[in-house]
Design an enzyme around this catalytic site. Structure first.
Site, mmCIF file in Angstrom:
data_model
loop_
_atom_site.group_PDB
_atom_site.id
_atom_site.type_symbol
_atom_site.label_atom_id
_atom_site.label_comp_id
_atom_site.label_asym_id
_atom_site.label_seq_id
_atom_site.Cartn_x
_atom_site.Cartn_y
_atom_site.Cartn_z
ATOM 1 N N LYS A 115 0.828 -1.209 0.000
ATOM 2 C CA LYS A 115 0.000 0.000 0.000
ATOM 3 C C LYS A 115 0.862 1.259 0.000
ATOM 4 C CE LYS A 115 -4.348 -1.837 1.018
ATOM 5 N NZ LYS A 115 -5.657 -1.836 1.626
ATOM 6 N N LYS A 197 -3.908 -11.344 -7.051
ATOM 7 C CA LYS A 197 -5.230 -11.647 -6.504
ATOM 8 C C LYS A 197 -6.290 -10.700 -7.055
ATOM 9 C CE LYS A 197 -5.846 -9.009 -2.280
ATOM 10 N NZ LYS A 197 -6.570 -8.905 -1.045
ATOM 11 N N LYS A 200 -10.480 -5.359 -5.154
ATOM 12 C CA LYS A 200 -11.447 -4.315 -5.492
ATOM 13 C C LYS A 200 -10.777 -3.025 -5.916
ATOM 14 C CE LYS A 200 -13.000 -4.312 -0.680
ATOM 15 N NZ LYS A 200 -11.969 -3.711 0.168
HETATM 16 P P1 ATP Z 1 -8.163 -3.753 -1.590
HETATM 17 O O1 ATP Z 1 -8.023 -3.999 -3.062
HETATM 18 O O2 ATP Z 1 -8.878 -2.467 -1.243
HETATM 19 O O3 ATP Z 1 -6.935 -3.995 -0.798
HETATM 20 P P2 ATP Z 1 -9.340 -6.350 -1.262
HETATM 21 O O4 ATP Z 1 -10.236 -6.649 -2.421
HETATM 22 O O5 ATP Z 1 -8.025 -6.999 -1.230
HETATM 23 O O6 ATP Z 1 -9.219 -4.803 -1.080
HETATM 24 P P3 ATP Z 1 -9.982 -6.498 1.543
HETATM 25 O O7 ATP Z 1 -10.893 -5.435 2.047
HETATM 26 O O8 ATP Z 1 -8.536 -6.369 1.843
HETATM 27 O O9 ATP Z 1 -10.189 -6.703 0.000
HETATM 28 O O10 ATP Z 1 -10.476 -7.896 2.056
HETATM 29 C C1 ATP Z 1 -11.737 -8.239 2.563
HETATM 30 C C2 ATP Z 1 -11.760 -9.736 2.772
HETATM 31 O O11 ATP Z 1 -11.802 -10.408 1.527
HETATM 32 C C3 ATP Z 1 -10.539 -10.289 3.509
HETATM 33 O O12 ATP Z 1 -10.933 -11.303 4.411
HETATM 34 C C4 ATP Z 1 -9.692 -10.867 2.409
HETATM 35 O O13 ATP Z 1 -8.872 -11.897 2.868
HETATM 36 C C5 ATP Z 1 -10.739 -11.347 1.435
HETATM 37 N N1 ATP Z 1 -10.258 -11.303 0.056
HETATM 38 C C6 ATP Z 1 -9.901 -10.195 -0.621
HETATM 39 N N2 ATP Z 1 -9.533 -10.500 -1.884
HETATM 40 C C7 ATP Z 1 -9.664 -11.851 -1.991
HETATM 41 C C8 ATP Z 1 -9.436 -12.774 -3.053
HETATM 42 N N3 ATP Z 1 -9.013 -12.379 -4.226
HETATM 43 N N4 ATP Z 1 -9.680 -14.076 -2.822
HETATM 44 C C9 ATP Z 1 -10.123 -14.493 -1.615
HETATM 45 N N5 ATP Z 1 -10.360 -13.674 -0.570
HETATM 46 C C10 ATP Z 1 -10.131 -12.373 -0.747
#
Ligand code: ATP
Ligand code: LTN
Length: 334
Positions: A115, A197, A200
């Protein structure tokens, strides 16, 4: 333990639109665990301001996320669903935990490094101590289990280290939490680059399926998903794109990779993509319908928000008072 049940805590940030990765890696497991545990599910809006937010957008997204928790099947009368910013104990405990966390530990956090690289113009202290606030979230409710995706494992480990450190000094003040990683859907990858991964905050909208995508958009994104030139549907490291499609299919349908590989034996990638698109639409369509219903019933959610904030405050304060006493703060006059 609370009322004879183990305690579960988890949270999500209200940044960006939720993806299928968030649903399969986190939200779906939350729903399946909600009967067995005493659950706290937070919209962690205090974490969200570690990167710059538009206030109106943040407020709206936080409400949407709250609604989504409920639409996905979490009953706000059985589960404590609340906004982190409504419970001041999170910030108060985080301060205390900060004083028991080392710079060296925080420096090792990969999410901070990622980040910080992404937001080089705003590497603030909150971003650095983000894991400490997360530890406070978890420890405040004497949590036993924390369902998260694999990417959050490092944060869970630092939470356990901080809790053990304080328990060693002051006697048992915190329950040591365990991570709960779901079998299927633990890491859903980007549809455009299966080495990353699904996230969002990805700039390419074709890389992610958003939970609010309409049926045609979902199908189109899967049809464009990056695969390979092998031409065979096998579940193996050499075919990360195909494996990711199979992972999604398995998580949605509740089957194993072996079963999925058998089902698609002899099929081309087009057939697989269409089947995955249909399976995903079969869960997203009802979810979207429920969202619309809940959004129309403002007073129901407002009531749940108020009652659950109070409930969360009650349990949070129990732990907080105990910790404040242990570290030497004077008793509060009644
Ligand atoms: P950002 O892109 O804003 O970092 P993110 O999509 O990675 O966000 P988080 O808010 O960090 O999402 O995660 C929310 C939940 O979703 C956490 O428990 C995280 O482990 C899970 N998660 C996020 N992305 C994935 C993914 N690609 N596959 C499985 N679980 C996920
Ligand atoms: N850091 C997590 C969100 C989060 C969380 C928590 C998850 C904040 N506090 C407590 C579980 C328990 C994330 O980025 N997904």
């Amino acid at each position: 333990m609370l009322d004879g049940k183990k305690v579960l805590f988890s949270g999500m940030q209200a940044t960006g639109n939720l993806t299928l990765g968030n649903y399969l890696g986190a939200l779906k497991n939350w729903v399946s665990l909600s009967d067995e545990y005493e659950c706290f599910y937070s919209v962690v809006d205090m974490h969200s301001i570690t990167v710059r937010q538009d206030p109106a957008v943040l407020r709206k997204r936080a409400r949407t996320l709250y609604t989504l928790y409920v639409a996905a099947g979490l009953d706000p009368e059985k589960n404590c669903i609340y906004y982190q910013s409504h419970v001041s104990g999170h910030a108060e405990l985080a301060w205390i935990l900060n004083c028991f966390t080392y710079m060296g530990e925080l420096n090792r956090m990969t999410q901070f490094k990622d980040k910080a690289a992404k937001h080089a113009d705003n590497i603030n202290a909150g971003l650095f101590t983000y894991p400490v606030l997360m530890a406070a979230d978890i420890l405040l409710y004497q949590t036993d289990v924390v369902p998260v995706g694999i990417d959050q494992m490092q944060h869970l480990e630092i939470t356990r280290d901080i809790a053990e450190r304080m328990n060693n000094i002051y006697g048992d003040i915190f329950t040591i939490p365990e991570a709960y990683i779901g079998k299927a859907g633990a890491k859903i990858m980007s549809l455009q680059d299966p080495s990353k991964k699904m996230s969002k905050s990805d700039e390419n909208p074709n890389a992610s399926i958003y939970l609010m995508d309409d049926a045609d958009t979902v199908m189109r994104k899967f049809k464009r998903a990056v695969t390979d030139s092998e031409g065979q549907i096998l579940y193996r490291d050499e075919q990360p794109g195909v494996r990711n499609l199979l992972d999604i299919y398995c998580a949605v349908r509740g089957i194993s990779p072996d079963e999925a590989v058998k089902e698609f034996a002899g099929c081309g990638y087009g057939v697989l993509k269409e089947a995955v698109g249909e399976a995903v639409n079969a869960i997203l369509q009802p979810l979207q319908k429920r969202m619309a219903e809940l959004e129309a019933d403002k007073s129901y959610l407002d009531g749940a928000i108020r009652a659950n904030a109070e409930k969360a405050r009650y349990y949070a304060n129990k732990t907080l008072r105990k910790v404040q006493k242990k570290v030497g703060f004077p008793e509060r006059p009644r």
